[in-house]
Write an enzyme that holds these catalytic residues in place. Sequence first.
Site, PDB file in Angstrom:
ATOM      1  N   HIS A 198     -12.580  -7.637   9.703  1.00  0.00           N
ATOM      2  CA  HIS A 198     -13.079  -7.130   8.369  1.00  0.00           C
ATOM      3  C   HIS A 198     -14.311  -6.390   8.131  1.00  0.00           C
ATOM      4  CE1 HIS A 198      -9.594 -10.068   7.351  1.00  0.00           C
ATOM      5  NE2 HIS A 198      -9.153  -8.644   7.611  1.00  0.00           N
ATOM      6  N   HIS A 211       0.447  -3.672   9.081  1.00  0.00           N
ATOM      7  CA  HIS A 211       0.779  -5.272   9.047  1.00  0.00           C
ATOM      8  C   HIS A 211       0.057  -5.950   7.990  1.00  0.00           C
ATOM      9  CE1 HIS A 211       2.158  -3.560  12.984  1.00  0.00           C
ATOM     10  NE2 HIS A 211       3.079  -4.572  12.901  1.00  0.00           N
ATOM     11  N   SER A 231      -7.334  -7.694   5.128  1.00  0.00           N
ATOM     12  CA  SER A 231      -7.745  -6.184   5.186  1.00  0.00           C
ATOM     13  C   SER A 231      -7.466  -5.358   3.951  1.00  0.00           C
ATOM     14  CB  SER A 231      -7.204  -5.707   6.286  1.00  0.00           C
ATOM     15  OG  SER A 231      -5.958  -5.982   6.831  1.00  0.00           O
ATOM     16  N   GLU A 236       4.383  -4.418   5.072  1.00  0.00           N
ATOM     17  CA  GLU A 236       4.725  -6.002   5.311  1.00  0.00           C
ATOM     18  C   GLU A 236       6.506  -5.911   5.548  1.00  0.00           C
ATOM     19  OE1 GLU A 236       5.097  -9.240   6.511  1.00  0.00           O
ATOM     20  OE2 GLU A 236       3.011  -8.553   6.514  1.00  0.00           O
ATOM     21  N   GLY A 281       5.848  -1.954  10.331  1.00  0.00           N
ATOM     22  CA  GLY A 281       4.572  -1.121  10.201  1.00  0.00           C
ATOM     23  C   GLY A 281       4.768   0.243  10.855  1.00  0.00           C
ATOM     24  N   ASP A 284      -2.649  -3.982  13.078  1.00  0.00           N
ATOM     25  CA  ASP A 284      -3.118  -5.212  13.387  1.00  0.00           C
ATOM     26  C   ASP A 284      -1.890  -6.034  13.263  1.00  0.00           C
ATOM     27  OD1 ASP A 284      -4.204  -7.837  13.302  1.00  0.00           O
ATOM     28  OD2 ASP A 284      -4.803  -7.475  11.008  1.00  0.00           O
TER      29      ASP A 284
END
Length: 283
Positions: free
Chosen positions: A18, A41, A102, A120, A146, A166
């Site tokens: 991050h 994600h 994030s 998601e 994703g 991610d």
Amino acid sequence: MNYRHIFHAGNFADVFKHALVARVLTYLIRKPAPLRYIDTHAGLGRYDLGREEATRTDEWRNGIGRLALAANPSGVGELLSPYLAAVGSTDAEGKPLSYPGSPAVAQAILRPQDRIALCELHGVDLEALKLNIGRDRRVKVIGLDGYTGLNAFVPPPERRGLVLIDPPFESRDEFDRILAALVGAHRKWPTGTYMLWYPIKDPAAVSHFALSLAASKIRRILQLHLFVGPRLAEDGPLSGCGLAVVNPPYTLKREAEVMLPFLAEVLGRAGAGSWAARVLSGE
């Protein structure tokens, strides 16, 4: 690797990821033109560290907890300030009221003219994500795989922006899936910036992934690693993670070379922290 993120929110890997996402976004908003942030994600978006899952591991204590209580040298403090502002105030133990994933980091940094697309697939997490991100006209939350979303969302109308890939690394072919998704997206949007996060559990798999990236037709790839302890066996606790950054801001390598030694020192276990920054593929 089974990686339900609520168990690990705020840990060293989150701090690493991050803080660097914040640096890229901070660079991109220097230009007045709008941009788009795409998160493949997205997870919950924001994490309650008081939840049973988080308290079971308390991984935040050796991540954001350590960083929040550390004295930041002036140069490092300036680089970390966008990320720490997104985290917000912390208590005497370094625990924030909630930890921003994030999506929340992007939400805190981006401007009214920018847009955010969040994917998601997990139904429960999707509903939590909608609640945690709130009513923000900049944000679109999609219940979608994703990698499928990435293919659909690039190139964005703004033609500027950042993609974060991610995944939870629950599948053994995750590196292959990331590479295929990146190559496909880059073909459609070669000027976008892409950040690919991965755990370092199997050094051979990570090396193969790096070689595959370097051998692709993609140019301008920066690889960043952070270790907080010795490289352990695949079934041991996570001690290292990495980011591969495609089309990084020209400032990022220099900034990482300031931030990562500090993070390795603050987050390292018994002085065993280490870091690396190298160009995988140049112009």
